[in-house]
Design a protein around this motif. Structure first.
Motif, PDB file in Angstrom:
ATOM      1  N   LEU A   1      29.964 -23.466  31.690  1.00  0.00           N
ATOM      2  CA  LEU A   1      30.247 -24.229  32.759  1.00  0.00           C
ATOM      3  C   LEU A   1      31.286 -25.542  32.395  1.00  0.00           C
ATOM      4  O   LEU A   1      31.801 -25.842  32.889  1.00  0.00           O
ATOM      5  N   SER A   2      30.796 -25.514  30.402  1.00  0.00           N
ATOM      6  CA  SER A   2      31.426 -26.380  30.058  1.00  0.00           C
ATOM      7  C   SER A   2      32.742 -26.490  29.908  1.00  0.00           C
ATOM      8  O   SER A   2      33.532 -27.463  29.272  1.00  0.00           O
ATOM      9  N   THR A   3      33.033 -25.295  29.345  1.00  0.00           N
ATOM     10  CA  THR A   3      34.288 -24.794  28.733  1.00  0.00           C
ATOM     11  C   THR A   3      35.167 -23.945  29.571  1.00  0.00           C
ATOM     12  O   THR A   3      34.523 -23.349  30.718  1.00  0.00           O
ATOM     13  N   SER A   4      36.477 -22.998  29.223  1.00  0.00           N
ATOM     14  CA  SER A   4      37.224 -21.993  30.437  1.00  0.00           C
ATOM     15  C   SER A   4      36.554 -20.466  30.037  1.00  0.00           C
ATOM     16  O   SER A   4      36.959 -19.970  30.689  1.00  0.00           O
ATOM     17  N   LEU A   5      35.416 -20.573  29.485  1.00  0.00           N
ATOM     18  CA  LEU A   5      34.783 -19.375  29.317  1.00  0.00           C
ATOM     19  C   LEU A   5      34.152 -18.337  30.328  1.00  0.00           C
ATOM     20  O   LEU A   5      34.267 -17.519  30.589  1.00  0.00           O
ATOM     21  N   HIS A   6      34.047 -19.519  31.890  1.00  0.00           N
ATOM     22  CA  HIS A   6      33.572 -19.396  32.772  1.00  0.00           C
ATOM     23  C   HIS A   6      34.316 -18.795  33.429  1.00  0.00           C
ATOM     24  O   HIS A   6      33.746 -17.445  34.593  1.00  0.00           O
ATOM     25  N   SER A   7      35.315 -18.351  33.112  1.00  0.00           N
ATOM     26  CA  SER A   7      36.595 -17.408  34.873  1.00  0.00           C
ATOM     27  C   SER A   7      37.029 -16.523  33.918  1.00  0.00           C
ATOM     28  O   SER A   7      37.254 -15.218  34.839  1.00  0.00           O
ATOM     29  N   ARG A   8      36.391 -16.424  32.013  1.00  0.00           N
ATOM     30  CA  ARG A   8      36.237 -14.464  31.829  1.00  0.00           C
ATOM     31  C   ARG A   8      35.227 -13.966  32.094  1.00  0.00           C
ATOM     32  O   ARG A   8      35.453 -12.346  31.460  1.00  0.00           O
ATOM     33  N   VAL A   9      34.240 -14.712  32.688  1.00  0.00           N
ATOM     34  CA  VAL A   9      32.309 -13.757  32.680  1.00  0.00           C
ATOM     35  C   VAL A   9      33.129 -12.419  33.556  1.00  0.00           C
ATOM     36  O   VAL A   9      32.763 -12.010  33.914  1.00  0.00           O
ATOM     37  N   GLY A  10      33.348 -12.787  34.719  1.00  0.00           N
ATOM     38  CA  GLY A  10      33.238 -12.521  36.289  1.00  0.00           C
ATOM     39  C   GLY A  10      32.651 -12.967  37.146  1.00  0.00           C
ATOM     40  O   GLY A  10      32.317 -12.228  38.543  1.00  0.00           O
ATOM     41  N   ILE A  11      32.239 -14.091  36.715  1.00  0.00           N
ATOM     42  CA  ILE A  11      31.362 -14.279  38.124  1.00  0.00           C
ATOM     43  C   ILE A  11      31.447 -14.847  38.303  1.00  0.00           C
ATOM     44  O   ILE A  11      31.907 -16.114  38.297  1.00  0.00           O
ATOM     45  N   THR A  12      31.642 -14.803  40.370  1.00  0.00           N
ATOM     46  CA  THR A  12      32.741 -16.293  40.720  1.00  0.00           C
ATOM     47  C   THR A  12      31.628 -16.736  41.620  1.00  0.00           C
ATOM     48  O   THR A  12      31.868 -17.564  42.585  1.00  0.00           O
ATOM     49  N   CYS A  13      30.325 -16.705  41.460  1.00  0.00           N
ATOM     50  CA  CYS A  13      29.584 -17.791  42.680  1.00  0.00           C
ATOM     51  C   CYS A  13      28.678 -18.515  41.388  1.00  0.00           C
ATOM     52  O   CYS A  13      27.679 -18.402  41.378  1.00  0.00           O
TER      53      CYS A  13
END
Length: 191
Positions: A82-94
């Protein structure tokens, strides 16, 4: 050279290019601090539990070990995502729902594990310290949950309010169908 003067006024800095994106849409500064505290308290509870060298009934100790290790590792993972841009690469939208459910469930599990371990231990100083950090960690999880609800609300209520609609709404008033298009712009408006 003159070419550097041409590009300098139009060049924009990219403030989001750093590795840490706090505050962001998913994690504000205060919740980031709470998550860091959760990681530290979970880690201290886990380390103190690992230092215990003997137990009479080890079931409570093993349950506390499992919960504290799980809380430490998964909270650290969630904090990094959540504190890096990795959350956009995981594929979770919720992410808000995931964060809410995770924080609530780990808080409850940590509280149960701390109560069970407090009631069934050898009463050594290391075990009492592990229990104390377990209660503090569960308090940090509940504070994070409360702060999440205060700032964002319960994420499941927002999903219920949005109703999909495939029906287009007709404009109100009878003049919408009878007005000529571009009549004022072309100067052909009848007086």
């Amino acid at each position: 050279m003159a070419s550097s003067a041409v590009y300098s006024p139009t060049t924009e800095s990219h403030p989001k290019s750093s590795w840490c994106l706090v505050p962001s849409d998913h994690l504000d500064t205060s919740r980031f601090g709470l998550k860091v505290v959760q990681v530290l308290l979970s880690f201290l509870a886990f380390i103190l539990e690992e230092v215990v060298n003997s137990c009479m009934s080890c079931t409570a100790l093993y349950f506390f070990e499992f919960v504290s290790c799980t809380a430490f590792l998964f909270t650290l993972l969630l904090l990094i995502l959540l504190s890096t841009s990795l959350h956009s690469r995981v594929g979770i939208t919720c992410w808000p729902k995931l964060d809410f459910v995770y924080t609530a469930s780990i808080g409850v599990l940590f509280l149960i594990a701390s109560i069970v371990f407090a009631s069934d231990n050898g009463n050594t100083s290391v075990e009492r310290g592990a229990v104390a950090f377990g209660f503090l960690a569960s308090l940090a999880f509940f504070l994070d949950l409360g702060w999440f609800v205060k700032c964002n609300g319960v994420p499941f209520k927002n999903a219920e309010k949005q109703e999909p609609s495939n029906v287009s709404v007709a404009p109100t008033g009878a003049s919408a169908e009878t007005d000529k298009l571009n009549a004022v712009a072309n100067g052909t408006e009848d007086a």
